[in-house]
Design a protein around this motif. Structure first.
Motif, mmCIF file in Angstrom:
data_model
loop_
_atom_site.group_PDB
_atom_site.id
_atom_site.type_symbol
_atom_site.label_atom_id
_atom_site.label_comp_id
_atom_site.label_asym_id
_atom_site.label_seq_id
_atom_site.Cartn_x
_atom_site.Cartn_y
_atom_site.Cartn_z
ATOM 1 N N LEU A 116 0.818 -1.218 0.000
ATOM 2 C CA LEU A 116 0.000 0.000 0.000
ATOM 3 C C LEU A 116 0.850 1.265 0.000
ATOM 4 N N GLY A 117 2.068 1.186 0.504
ATOM 5 C CA GLY A 117 2.932 2.356 0.553
ATOM 6 C C GLY A 117 2.348 3.436 1.452
ATOM 7 N N ALA A 118 2.356 4.676 0.960
ATOM 8 C CA ALA A 118 1.879 5.808 1.759
ATOM 9 C C ALA A 118 0.396 5.697 2.094
ATOM 10 N N LEU A 119 -0.359 4.943 1.300
ATOM 11 C CA LEU A 119 -1.787 4.794 1.559
ATOM 12 C C LEU A 119 -2.060 4.038 2.867
ATOM 13 N N ALA A 120 -1.073 3.304 3.354
ATOM 14 C CA ALA A 120 -1.267 2.542 4.597
ATOM 15 C C ALA A 120 -1.249 3.436 5.830
ATOM 16 N N VAL A 121 -0.584 4.583 5.747
ATOM 17 C CA VAL A 121 -0.363 5.414 6.935
ATOM 18 C C VAL A 121 -1.665 5.847 7.607
ATOM 19 N N PRO A 122 -2.618 6.474 6.891
ATOM 20 C CA PRO A 122 -3.854 6.880 7.577
ATOM 21 C C PRO A 122 -4.670 5.698 8.092
ATOM 22 N N LEU A 123 -4.617 4.565 7.418
ATOM 23 C CA LEU A 123 -5.342 3.385 7.882
ATOM 24 C C LEU A 123 -4.794 2.903 9.216
ATOM 25 N N LEU A 124 -3.479 2.885 9.346
ATOM 26 C CA LEU A 124 -2.845 2.398 10.568
ATOM 27 C C LEU A 124 -3.036 3.348 11.738
ATOM 28 N N ARG A 125 -3.290 4.624 11.447
ATOM 29 C CA ARG A 125 -3.437 5.622 12.513
ATOM 30 C C ARG A 125 -4.888 5.790 12.965
#
Length: 262
Positions: A116-125
């Motif tokens: 996912l790359g950068a797209l994973a960041v908001p999901l994980l937060r």
């Protein structure tokens, strides 16, 4: 958002329905190995711990590939799942992954995060279900918004639609003729785009249709059900049910079943 016990699907405005089939949630009633039926799709989902209200903890991404038979997922009532299910042939294209490489497998935690790359960041937060739902929908919008279809991809999607509309009965020869390519090319392109062979995907369509009829018309004779769904006979249907679902049409499973598309 409130996540209710069991499996639920939601139609979401703002998502491209050509590519995305549904947003779904699953919360187990009890600790068990929960059955997931094959549906020929790819899912982007988040698995997380529930804290008793809207709050969540330890959300982790999973990219689940198309499978040829049922699988079981261990989970308990303190675990929740929220996912986006792509339509056949679109998941890998939107995610920039190999559909064939995802067959009968999944990218879990670190592998899914890397994909996912950068797209994973908001999901994980995300700290709540509402946040996670909004961010998962936003991720799906980003993935579908950057996707363009090549002529080869468009032909395979057409073949998928023909198979679905025929209930999996369309022969490969007729299917290839309908989309204007050779049988050999259809086999190669279909496996590349969908991740499954034409034969496997057609079997799953028949099985899913039989499951819907079995749930909607439980008094229907099994021999009639087999004929209605394109099986050669009841024994053929029973063999497919055992392989694809791990049970027979005459003995419904006790375990919850998820991933039964509408």
């Amino acid at each position: 958002m409130q996540i209710n016990t069991g499996y639920h699907e939601f139609r979401i405005a703002g998502l491209d329905s050509r590519m995305v089939e549904a947003l779904w949630s699953f919360k187990p009633e009890r600790a068990d190995d929960h059955r997931v039926l094959p549906d020929g799709r790819i899912d982007l989902l988040m698995r997380f711990n529930l804290l008793g209200d809207d709050r969540i903890l330890d959300a982790r991404p999973v990219i689940a590939g198309p499978v040829q038979r049922y699988a079981t997922v261990p989970a308990g009532p303190a675990t929740g799942f929220l996912g986006i299910r792509f339509r056949p042939g679109w998941g890998a294209a939107c995610l920039g992954l190999s559909a064939h490489g995802l067959r009968n497998s999944a990218l879990i935690w670190a592998e899914a995060k890397a994909a996912l790359g950068a797209l994973a960041v908001p999901l994980l937060r995300a700290g709540s279900l509402d946040e996670l739902q909004c961010r998962l929908i936003g991720t799906a919008q980003t993935l579908t918004g950057r996707q363009t279809s090549s002529p080869r991809h468009a032909r395979v999607i057409h073949a998928v639609q023909l198979l679905e509309s025929s209930g999996g009965r369309q022969s490969v020869v007729v299917l290839a003729d309908e989309v204007g390519i050779s049988v050999r090319t259809l086999h190669r392109d279909f496996t590349s785009v969908v991740g499954l062979s034409v034969k496997s995907f057609a079997s799953i369509i028949r099985f899913q249709r039989a499951m819907r009829l079995l749930h909607g018309r439980p008094s229907m004779a099994l021999a009639a059900l087999a004929g209605e769904c394109g099986y050669s006979d009841q024994a053929h249907m029973t063999r497919d049910f055992r392989y694809l679902g791990g049970f027979t049409p005459s003995v419904p499973p006790a375990a919850p079943i998820i991933n039964l598309p509408l």
